[in-house]
Design a protein around this motif. Sequence first.
Motif, PDB file in Angstrom:
ATOM      1  N   LYS A  12       0.846  -1.186   0.000  1.00 16.73           N
ATOM      2  CA  LYS A  12       0.000   0.000   0.000  1.00 16.73           C
ATOM      3  C   LYS A  12       0.889   1.246   0.000  1.00 16.73           C
ATOM      4  CE  LYS A  12      -4.068  -1.954   2.271  1.00 16.73           C
ATOM      5  NZ  LYS A  12      -4.994  -1.892   3.445  1.00 16.73           N
ATOM      6  N   GLY A  13       0.651   2.103  -0.948  1.00 15.44           N
ATOM      7  CA  GLY A  13       1.424   3.339  -1.018  1.00 15.44           C
ATOM      8  C   GLY A  13       2.658   3.275  -1.870  1.00 15.44           C
ATOM      9  N   GLY A  14       2.952   2.100  -2.475  1.00 13.94           N
ATOM     10  CA  GLY A  14       4.115   2.079  -3.348  1.00 13.94           C
ATOM     11  C   GLY A  14       4.793   0.724  -3.450  1.00 13.94           C
ATOM     12  N   TRP A  15       6.134   0.778  -3.472  1.00 12.14           N
ATOM     13  CA  TRP A  15       6.954  -0.412  -3.676  1.00 12.14           C
ATOM     14  C   TRP A  15       8.059  -0.435  -2.623  1.00 12.14           C
ATOM     15  CZ3 TRP A  15       5.640  -3.541  -7.869  1.00 12.14           C
ATOM     16  CH2 TRP A  15       4.784  -2.959  -8.808  1.00 12.14           C
ATOM     17  N   GLU A  16       8.509  -1.634  -2.286  1.00  9.33           N
ATOM     18  CA  GLU A  16       9.645  -1.766  -1.389  1.00  9.33           C
ATOM     19  C   GLU A  16      10.508  -2.941  -1.825  1.00  9.33           C
ATOM     20  OE1 GLU A  16       7.952  -2.276   2.481  1.00  9.33           O
ATOM     21  OE2 GLU A  16       7.563  -4.414   2.191  1.00  9.33           O
ATOM     22  N   ALA A  17      11.805  -2.843  -1.532  1.00 10.18           N
ATOM     23  CA  ALA A  17      12.729  -3.924  -1.870  1.00 10.18           C
ATOM     24  C   ALA A  17      12.559  -5.062  -0.871  1.00 10.18           C
ATOM     25  CB  ALA A  17      14.163  -3.413  -1.846  1.00 10.18           C
ATOM     26  N   THR A  18      12.687  -6.304  -1.343  1.00 10.32           N
ATOM     27  CA  THR A  18      12.573  -7.462  -0.457  1.00 10.32           C
ATOM     28  C   THR A  18      13.922  -7.856   0.138  1.00 10.32           C
ATOM     29  OG1 THR A  18      12.943  -9.029  -2.262  1.00 10.32           O
ATOM     30  CG2 THR A  18      10.656  -8.339  -1.826  1.00 10.32           C
ATOM     31  N   GLY A  19      15.009  -7.401  -0.472  1.00 11.92           N
ATOM     32  CA  GLY A  19      16.328  -7.828  -0.031  1.00 11.92           C
ATOM     33  C   GLY A  19      16.765  -9.149  -0.619  1.00 11.92           C
ATOM     34  N   GLU A  20      15.892  -9.783  -1.410  1.00  7.23           N
ATOM     35  CA  GLU A  20      16.244 -11.056  -2.032  1.00  7.23           C
ATOM     36  C   GLU A  20      17.226 -10.820  -3.176  1.00  7.23           C
ATOM     37  OE1 GLU A  20      15.286 -14.153  -1.119  1.00  7.23           O
ATOM     38  OE2 GLU A  20      14.375 -13.152   0.621  1.00  7.23           O
ATOM     39  N   PRO A  21      18.155 -11.728  -3.388  1.00  7.54           N
ATOM     40  CA  PRO A  21      19.097 -11.557  -4.508  1.00  7.54           C
ATOM     41  C   PRO A  21      18.365 -11.614  -5.838  1.00  7.54           C
ATOM     42  CG  PRO A  21      19.300 -13.745  -3.528  1.00  7.54           C
ATOM     43  CD  PRO A  21      18.412 -12.969  -2.617  1.00  7.54           C
ATOM     44  N   TRP A  22      18.879 -10.848  -6.792  1.00  3.20           N
ATOM     45  CA  TRP A  22      18.225 -10.801  -8.111  1.00  3.20           C
ATOM     46  C   TRP A  22      19.285 -10.894  -9.200  1.00  3.20           C
ATOM     47  CZ3 TRP A  22      18.320  -7.045 -12.126  1.00  3.20           C
ATOM     48  CH2 TRP A  22      17.374  -7.273 -13.138  1.00  3.20           C
ATOM     49  N   HIS A  23      18.980 -11.695 -10.218  1.00  2.00           N
ATOM     50  CA  HIS A  23      19.909 -11.928 -11.323  1.00  2.00           C
ATOM     51  C   HIS A  23      19.395 -11.247 -12.576  1.00  2.00           C
ATOM     52  CE1 HIS A  23      22.441 -13.869 -14.287  1.00  2.00           C
ATOM     53  NE2 HIS A  23      21.396 -14.426 -14.867  1.00  2.00           N
ATOM     54  N   TYR A  24      20.240 -10.436 -13.201  1.00  2.00           N
ATOM     55  CA  TYR A  24      19.915  -9.810 -14.483  1.00  2.00           C
ATOM     56  C   TYR A  24      20.241 -10.804 -15.589  1.00  2.00           C
ATOM     57  CZ  TYR A  24      19.738  -6.302 -18.218  1.00  2.00           C
ATOM     58  OH  TYR A  24      19.421  -5.587 -19.351  1.00  2.00           O
ATOM     59  N   ASP A  25      19.191 -11.317 -16.232  1.00  4.55           N
ATOM     60  CA  ASP A  25      19.376 -12.378 -17.230  1.00  4.55           C
ATOM     61  C   ASP A  25      19.677 -11.755 -18.588  1.00  4.55           C
ATOM     62  OD1 ASP A  25      19.408 -14.682 -18.667  1.00  4.55           O
ATOM     63  OD2 ASP A  25      17.497 -15.452 -17.912  1.00  4.55           O
ATOM     64  N   ALA A  26      20.897 -11.227 -18.735  1.00  3.64           N
ATOM     65  CA  ALA A  26      21.276 -10.510 -19.953  1.00  3.64           C
ATOM     66  C   ALA A  26      21.163 -11.396 -21.186  1.00  3.64           C
ATOM     67  CB  ALA A  26      22.703  -9.976 -19.815  1.00  3.64           C
ATOM     68  N   GLU A  27      21.542 -12.655 -21.046  1.00  4.35           N
ATOM     69  CA  GLU A  27      21.500 -13.558 -22.199  1.00  4.35           C
ATOM     70  C   GLU A  27      20.072 -13.722 -22.708  1.00  4.35           C
ATOM     71  OE1 GLU A  27      22.609 -18.191 -23.358  1.00  4.35           O
ATOM     72  OE2 GLU A  27      23.303 -17.323 -21.455  1.00  4.35           O
ATOM     73  N   ARG A  28      19.133 -13.853 -21.787  1.00  2.00           N
ATOM     74  CA  ARG A  28      17.724 -13.999 -22.187  1.00  2.00           C
ATOM     75  C   ARG A  28      17.215 -12.732 -22.872  1.00  2.00           C
ATOM     76  NH1 ARG A  28      13.380 -17.215 -21.047  1.00  2.00           N
ATOM     77  NH2 ARG A  28      11.330 -16.228 -21.040  1.00  2.00           N
ATOM     78  N   TYR A  29      17.518 -11.570 -22.292  1.00  2.00           N
ATOM     79  CA  TYR A  29      17.042 -10.314 -22.886  1.00  2.00           C
ATOM     80  C   TYR A  29      17.635 -10.103 -24.280  1.00  2.00           C
ATOM     81  CZ  TYR A  29      15.717  -9.522 -18.018  1.00  2.00           C
ATOM     82  OH  TYR A  29      15.188  -9.646 -16.759  1.00  2.00           O
ATOM     83  N   GLN A  30      18.904 -10.513 -24.455  1.00  2.00           N
ATOM     84  CA  GLN A  30      19.520 -10.392 -25.781  1.00  2.00           C
ATOM     85  C   GLN A  30      18.859 -11.331 -26.776  1.00  2.00           C
ATOM     86  OE1 GLN A  30      23.642 -11.127 -24.963  1.00  2.00           O
ATOM     87  NE2 GLN A  30      23.934  -9.184 -23.877  1.00  2.00           N
ATOM     88  N   ARG A  31      18.501 -12.529 -26.319  1.00  2.00           N
ATOM     89  CA  ARG A  31      17.819 -13.470 -27.207  1.00  2.00           C
ATOM     90  C   ARG A  31      16.438 -12.947 -27.600  1.00  2.00           C
ATOM     91  NH1 ARG A  31      19.246 -17.481 -23.428  1.00  2.00           N
ATOM     92  NH2 ARG A  31      17.029 -17.890 -23.055  1.00  2.00           N
ATOM     93  N   ILE A  32      15.765 -12.335 -26.637  1.00  3.83           N
ATOM     94  CA  ILE A  32      14.445 -11.772 -26.940  1.00  3.83           C
ATOM     95  C   ILE A  32      14.578 -10.651 -27.968  1.00  3.83           C
ATOM     96  CG2 ILE A  32      12.510 -10.449 -25.970  1.00  3.83           C
ATOM     97  CD1 ILE A  32      12.993 -12.036 -23.350  1.00  3.83           C
ATOM     98  N   ALA A  33      15.568  -9.776 -27.787  1.00  5.21           N
ATOM     99  CA  ALA A  33      15.785  -8.691 -28.743  1.00  5.21           C
ATOM    100  C   ALA A  33      16.081  -9.249 -30.136  1.00  5.21           C
ATOM    101  CB  ALA A  33      16.925  -7.796 -28.270  1.00  5.21           C
ATOM    102  N   ALA A  34      16.890 -10.305 -30.189  1.00  2.33           N
ATOM    103  CA  ALA A  34      17.199 -10.926 -31.478  1.00  2.33           C
ATOM    104  C   ALA A  34      15.944 -11.536 -32.095  1.00  2.33           C
ATOM    105  CB  ALA A  34      18.273 -12.007 -31.293  1.00  2.33           C
ATOM    106  N   GLU A  35      15.105 -12.126 -31.266  1.00  2.00           N
ATOM    107  CA  GLU A  35      13.850 -12.690 -31.757  1.00  2.00           C
ATOM    108  C   GLU A  35      12.952 -11.602 -32.336  1.00  2.00           C
ATOM    109  OE1 GLU A  35      11.066 -15.875 -32.334  1.00  2.00           O
ATOM    110  OE2 GLU A  35      13.200 -15.857 -31.848  1.00  2.00           O
ATOM    111  N   ARG A  36      12.922 -10.452 -31.685  1.00  2.27           N
ATOM    112  CA  ARG A  36      12.111  -9.328 -32.187  1.00  2.27           C
ATOM    113  C   ARG A  36      12.629  -8.870 -33.567  1.00  2.27           C
ATOM    114  NH1 ARG A  36       9.368 -11.095 -28.952  1.00  2.27           N
ATOM    115  NH2 ARG A  36       8.637 -10.225 -26.960  1.00  2.27           N
ATOM    116  N   ARG A  37      13.940  -8.810 -33.705  1.00  3.73           N
ATOM    117  CA  ARG A  37      14.500  -8.412 -35.004  1.00  3.73           C
ATOM    118  C   ARG A  37      14.148  -9.437 -36.079  1.00  3.73           C
ATOM    119  NH1 ARG A  37      18.797  -6.884 -31.524  1.00  3.73           N
ATOM    120  NH2 ARG A  37      19.932  -8.839 -31.940  1.00  3.73           N
ATOM    121  N   ALA A  38      14.176 -10.702 -35.716  1.00  3.97           N
ATOM    122  CA  ALA A  38      13.816 -11.751 -36.672  1.00  3.97           C
ATOM    123  C   ALA A  38      12.343 -11.635 -37.061  1.00  3.97           C
ATOM    124  CB  ALA A  38      14.100 -13.131 -36.073  1.00  3.97           C
TER     125      ALA A  38
END
Length: 706
Positions: free
Chosen positions: A423-449
């Motif tokens: 309520k009132g916004g967003w807060e961090a959970t403190g849980e570790p988070w992984h930036y899945d760069a490989e997946r995002y790059q594959r998605i971008a390549a799929e969009r170009r295709a």
Amino acid sequence: MDEQALREFADERLRALAGPGATLREDQWSAIRALVLERRRALVVQRTGWGKSAVYFIATALLRELGEGPTVIVSPLLALMRNQVEAAAGAGVHAATINSANPEEWADIEERVAAGEVDVLLVSPERLNNPDFRETVLPALTQDAGLLVVDEAHCISDWGHDFRPDYRRLRTLLTELPEGVPVLATTATANDRVVQDVADQLGVGGEHTGPQEALVLRGSLDRESLRLGVVQLPSAQARLGWLARHLAELPGSGIVYTLTVAAAEEVAAHLRDQGYEVAAYSGRTDPAERQQAEADLLHNRVKALVATSALGMGFDKPDLGFVVHLGAPSSPIAYYQQIGRAGRGVQRAEVLLLPGAEDRDIWSYFASLAFPPEATVRAVLDALAQHGKLSTAALEPHVELGRSRLEMVLKVLDVDGAVRRVKGGWEATGEPWHYDAERYQRIAAERRAEQQAMLDYLSTSSCRMEFLRRQLDDPYAEPCGRCDNCTGSRWSSDVDEQAVQQAEQRLRRPGVEVSPRKMWPSGMDALGVPVSGKLPADEQASTGRAIGRLTDIGWGNRLRELLGSGAPDQELPEDLFQAAIQVLAAWDWAQRPVGVVALGSRTRPRLVRSLAARIAHIGRLPLLGEVLTDPGTTPRRATNSAQRVAALWSQFRVPEELAAKLSAVDGPVLLVDDCADTGWTITVVSRLLRKAGAPEVLPFALASTS
């Protein structure tokens, strides 16, 4: 109730829903049987109009007859919800919806659900993470549900053409369902990659959900009523002129799709000028007007809705006679989904694509809004960790993201467990988070295709329906025998000169409003800028004008050519000067300007100065001077309103000579710039001019982006 009795009951409900001659398809009964008798999970991938909604409405009726709880349908669009509520009634099923358009009804609907008076509750995916709904309604609903339906399930996959981060919260909901509650996921637009992704996320593909393996039903995606064709025309004027001449020849009523809001409004205005009953429809249309427009199309009170993709999934008009695209979508899968609105209940529907040279520019713009780089996302997490709970508006000044992209990032982080909505916004959970760069790059390549595949669709000499079906990995794909390539029968690309001229007059009719900013962004004090709340009336700009929008199908091409990143700084071209004169002559200002001020430009000073000088000369007005950019500041590209204002705050100054002239004027001054983008440059500079003594500021720009 044995299986034979259930089948008879199902057939009876189908006839109530679809008419006395209707019979269940074998795959429809297979899905219903799996859900009702075996309480399994199922993924149904079938073409638009196949009858996926009949599966879950009939399954609901059977489960309710057996004493089970209500069905919960997660549905992505308001138009889809409205149609489904009406369709459910035909099957003898009482449906209700909780969404952003009916908050005043929520309490009553929740009471009716608790009392067992509602058989089907439709909710948007965004509702699943609304704190109140999540904490007070969802737990009881989850425990009592008789069936969970995920409609338009391709939205759950970021490989899909219409990815919705909120949909991925369904993974959590599935883990909270009691054992034995059946789950149905449905879509018409999913290739193998999307099917696998959806199946994995929902646990309906290849895994065991109880004693039996889940069921995947996948059928032919052919649409026997559709006649696909492409009409290649040399210009925007020719396309619009062609449409105005041929719209009356298209059967019944239908949809004309455009790629941008500006184009939808422009095309609709021209068609109305030519005597057609049409209406524009986009995400910017007022909700009540959108609902009225849908009703007008459903009841054939209009020839067409000229729409963006906002009119898409789930809009159900069985006798829709045509779909025309002015401009190609960036994906064959998205194109297939949109043309699927046509021909559900008629033997023949026309599907025409009129591509434009500007299509790829528009695709590139939307592609630029993809998931941002890791450093930008980490800044969101860092800001929440440092400041605690923040609303989206309060978070914005701390990150280099515009509002819509920030909201998308927060939703993805929420689904991934790194932040939570409270309520009132967003807060961090403190849980570790992984930036899945490989997946995002594959998605971008799929969009170009996908973009390349759309270009291939335009140029193919083979069957167009087969091409689309192969893009969707339809194992039954084969030549349709109906499209322009299969039959050799094509719509003529000839368009008479008068129609082109009329279209050109509309498209070259300059003048759009530039609305002033009236509220400062939230959190400016955190960036060292001493403003907040509403701009005082004596510091505001008045409503301004621009020749056209960069997204227009008329002036947009010319303005992008002049103002593009690689375009040289130059004197104002004559055609744009004549357009500027037309806009100024038609401007219904309360008082004529008494002077002209140029807004200093680092990138196009020659263009802006020549524009200001020529306007002053033709209007016999004094050229009062130029607001200067401070050489001691460094321009910075900001991506949201707060950062933009902070970047602009110290960039400009009013020289003493100009200030002296402003203090002596007794009327409005015309503030001249090349482009009104976010509106914040005009806002900040107008404030300076007003504080220097200008009684009123009338902004004028060559181009606007909104």
